[in-house]
Write a protein that holds these residues in place. Sequence first.
Motif, PDB file in Angstrom:
ATOM      1  N   GLY A   1       0.811  -1.215   0.000  1.00 46.71           N
ATOM      2  CA  GLY A   1       0.000   0.000   0.000  1.00 46.71           C
ATOM      3  C   GLY A   1       0.843   1.263   0.000  1.00 46.71           C
ATOM      4  N   ASN A   2       1.965   1.236   0.705  1.00 47.06           N
ATOM      5  CA  ASN A   2       2.862   2.398   0.698  1.00 47.06           C
ATOM      6  C   ASN A   2       3.426   2.651  -0.695  1.00 47.06           C
ATOM      7  N   TYR A   3       3.762   1.581  -1.388  1.00 50.81           N
ATOM      8  CA  TYR A   3       4.274   1.723  -2.752  1.00 50.81           C
ATOM      9  C   TYR A   3       3.160   2.177  -3.699  1.00 50.81           C
ATOM     10  N   ALA A   4       1.956   1.713  -3.457  1.00 51.83           N
ATOM     11  CA  ALA A   4       0.823   2.174  -4.270  1.00 51.83           C
ATOM     12  C   ALA A   4       0.632   3.677  -4.101  1.00 51.83           C
ATOM     13  N   LYS A   5       0.709   4.156  -2.871  1.00 56.75           N
ATOM     14  CA  LYS A   5       0.577   5.596  -2.628  1.00 56.75           C
ATOM     15  C   LYS A   5       1.708   6.367  -3.300  1.00 56.75           C
ATOM     16  N   ALA A   6       2.904   5.783  -3.287  1.00 57.26           N
ATOM     17  CA  ALA A   6       4.033   6.432  -3.943  1.00 57.26           C
ATOM     18  C   ALA A   6       3.814   6.515  -5.450  1.00 57.26           C
ATOM     19  N   CYS A   7       3.251   5.463  -6.027  1.00 52.90           N
ATOM     20  CA  CYS A   7       2.944   5.446  -7.457  1.00 52.90           C
ATOM     21  C   CYS A   7       1.921   6.527  -7.800  1.00 52.90           C
ATOM     22  N   VAL A   8       0.895   6.637  -6.985  1.00 55.22           N
ATOM     23  CA  VAL A   8      -0.127   7.672  -7.197  1.00 55.22           C
ATOM     24  C   VAL A   8       0.504   9.058  -7.103  1.00 55.22           C
ATOM     25  N   ALA A   9       1.425   9.234  -6.156  1.00 57.52           N
ATOM     26  CA  ALA A   9       2.093  10.534  -5.998  1.00 57.52           C
ATOM     27  C   ALA A   9       2.924  10.875  -7.230  1.00 57.52           C
ATOM     28  N   VAL A  10       3.647   9.885  -7.771  1.00 62.15           N
ATOM     29  CA  VAL A  10       4.452  10.114  -8.969  1.00 62.15           C
ATOM     30  C   VAL A  10       3.559  10.505 -10.144  1.00 62.15           C
ATOM     31  N   ALA A  11       2.422   9.840 -10.274  1.00 65.02           N
ATOM     32  CA  ALA A  11       1.492  10.173 -11.355  1.00 65.02           C
ATOM     33  C   ALA A  11       1.065  11.632 -11.263  1.00 65.02           C
ATOM     34  N   GLY A  12       0.797  12.089 -10.046  1.00 68.18           N
ATOM     35  CA  GLY A  12       0.419  13.485  -9.868  1.00 68.18           C
ATOM     36  C   GLY A  12       1.549  14.429 -10.214  1.00 68.18           C
ATOM     37  N   GLU A  13       2.758  14.096  -9.796  1.00 69.53           N
ATOM     38  CA  GLU A  13       3.910  14.947 -10.066  1.00 69.53           C
ATOM     39  C   GLU A  13       4.236  15.001 -11.562  1.00 69.53           C
ATOM     40  N   CYS A  14       4.021  13.870 -12.253  1.00 66.78           N
ATOM     41  CA  CYS A  14       4.346  13.785 -13.683  1.00 66.78           C
ATOM     42  C   CYS A  14       3.149  14.131 -14.566  1.00 66.78           C
ATOM     43  N   ASP A  15       2.006  14.373 -13.952  1.00 70.78           N
ATOM     44  CA  ASP A  15       0.785  14.725 -14.681  1.00 70.78           C
ATOM     45  C   ASP A  15       0.392  13.638 -15.686  1.00 70.78           C
ATOM     46  N   VAL A  16       0.339  12.391 -15.210  1.00 70.34           N
ATOM     47  CA  VAL A  16      -0.117  11.277 -16.041  1.00 70.34           C
ATOM     48  C   VAL A  16      -1.220  10.537 -15.282  1.00 70.34           C
ATOM     49  N   PRO A  17      -2.086   9.822 -15.998  1.00 73.59           N
ATOM     50  CA  PRO A  17      -3.151   9.062 -15.328  1.00 73.59           C
ATOM     51  C   PRO A  17      -2.581   7.912 -14.508  1.00 73.59           C
ATOM     52  N   VAL A  18      -3.349   7.475 -13.520  1.00 76.54           N
ATOM     53  CA  VAL A  18      -2.929   6.351 -12.685  1.00 76.54           C
ATOM     54  C   VAL A  18      -4.137   5.484 -12.360  1.00 76.54           C
ATOM     55  N   ILE A  19      -3.886   4.187 -12.269  1.00 77.98           N
ATOM     56  CA  ILE A  19      -4.904   3.226 -11.843  1.00 77.98           C
ATOM     57  C   ILE A  19      -4.462   2.675 -10.496  1.00 77.98           C
ATOM     58  N   ASP A  20      -5.210   2.956  -9.449  1.00 78.13           N
ATOM     59  CA  ASP A  20      -4.859   2.523  -8.093  1.00 78.13           C
ATOM     60  C   ASP A  20      -5.529   1.188  -7.804  1.00 78.13           C
ATOM     61  N   LEU A  21      -4.873   0.122  -8.230  1.00 77.94           N
ATOM     62  CA  LEU A  21      -5.435  -1.225  -8.045  1.00 77.94           C
ATOM     63  C   LEU A  21      -5.448  -1.629  -6.572  1.00 77.94           C
ATOM     64  N   TRP A  22      -4.455  -1.176  -5.817  1.00 79.27           N
ATOM     65  CA  TRP A  22      -4.388  -1.543  -4.405  1.00 79.27           C
ATOM     66  C   TRP A  22      -5.660  -1.098  -3.682  1.00 79.27           C
ATOM     67  N   THR A  23      -6.090   0.113  -3.951  1.00 77.08           N
ATOM     68  CA  THR A  23      -7.304   0.638  -3.321  1.00 77.08           C
ATOM     69  C   THR A  23      -8.550   0.039  -3.943  1.00 77.08           C
ATOM     70  N   ARG A  24      -8.578  -0.025  -5.256  1.00 77.47           N
ATOM     71  CA  ARG A  24      -9.769  -0.479  -5.969  1.00 77.47           C
ATOM     72  C   ARG A  24     -10.159  -1.904  -5.577  1.00 77.47           C
ATOM     73  N   MET A  25      -9.210  -2.798  -5.554  1.00 75.17           N
ATOM     74  CA  MET A  25      -9.531  -4.200  -5.262  1.00 75.17           C
ATOM     75  C   MET A  25     -10.042  -4.381  -3.843  1.00 75.17           C
ATOM     76  N   GLN A  26      -9.521  -3.593  -2.907  1.00 77.60           N
ATOM     77  CA  GLN A  26      -9.906  -3.771  -1.512  1.00 77.60           C
ATOM     78  C   GLN A  26     -11.249  -3.127  -1.172  1.00 77.60           C
ATOM     79  N   GLN A  27     -11.904  -2.577  -2.168  1.00 75.79           N
ATOM     80  CA  GLN A  27     -13.256  -2.078  -1.943  1.00 75.79           C
ATOM     81  C   GLN A  27     -14.259  -3.229  -1.806  1.00 75.79           C
TER      82      GLN A  27
END
Length: 251
Positions: free
Chosen positions: A163-189
Amino acid sequence: MEKTEILESAKMRPKIYLFGDSITEESFSDDGWGAALTNHFARTADVVLRGYSGYNTRWAKKVLEKVFPAELNDGVGRAPLAVTVFFGANDACLPDRYAAFQHVPIDEYKQNLTHIVSYLKNRWSSTHIILMTPPPIDEAKRLLHPYNENPSNLPERTNEVAGNYAKACVAVAGECDVPVIDLWTRMQQYDDWRKAYLRDGLHLTRGGNKIVFDQVIGKLGEVGLSLETLPADLPYFNSIDPNDPLKAFEV
């Protein structure tokens, strides 16, 4: 290359590249999310598999020029429509467990992802780059599926660290202005995510592949890549005039 070959290469179907680790490499298996993408875009785009089992972002960064060689950007062929970048599950291996050689510290993971995105952006300014986070981890099931000797009898990954790495991936997407798919969060719904989506605590079941496929299709649609926006490379059968079939193929 002959002139006619150059003209033909420029008319090739556009491509969508899938770049990632074993979850990408396995995506062309039965009911895999990559195979489903290939079927979905059967007449509009070629889906190209570039999955490497066991790889982390450190290794992915090292092989970028081999995975995406210079001839893919020679000014003749089209830039890819999109590239999915799906790493993190191996980076998140714990540094004191049996898979420590795959571990990449989270700060370096972010730097490596940023480098990969920058490399692809510099290569193809029009290509849509989509980051994908690692999936959640079922630690109990990972203990049943070690791929090496495990003297500690502890899982090589934990869901919290993933989950920490997933959050880091989401953060990089925001910094680089690219789309991201957060599977870690999505699957645990979903309450039954462990059984429904993960066959060995990490890799995907049929249901897990379906979730990834749906998320990728949705994200591609958000950036304007869908069956409604992409033309077929040749006329559809039902558009051909039965009284003058060859007219459909006139240039």
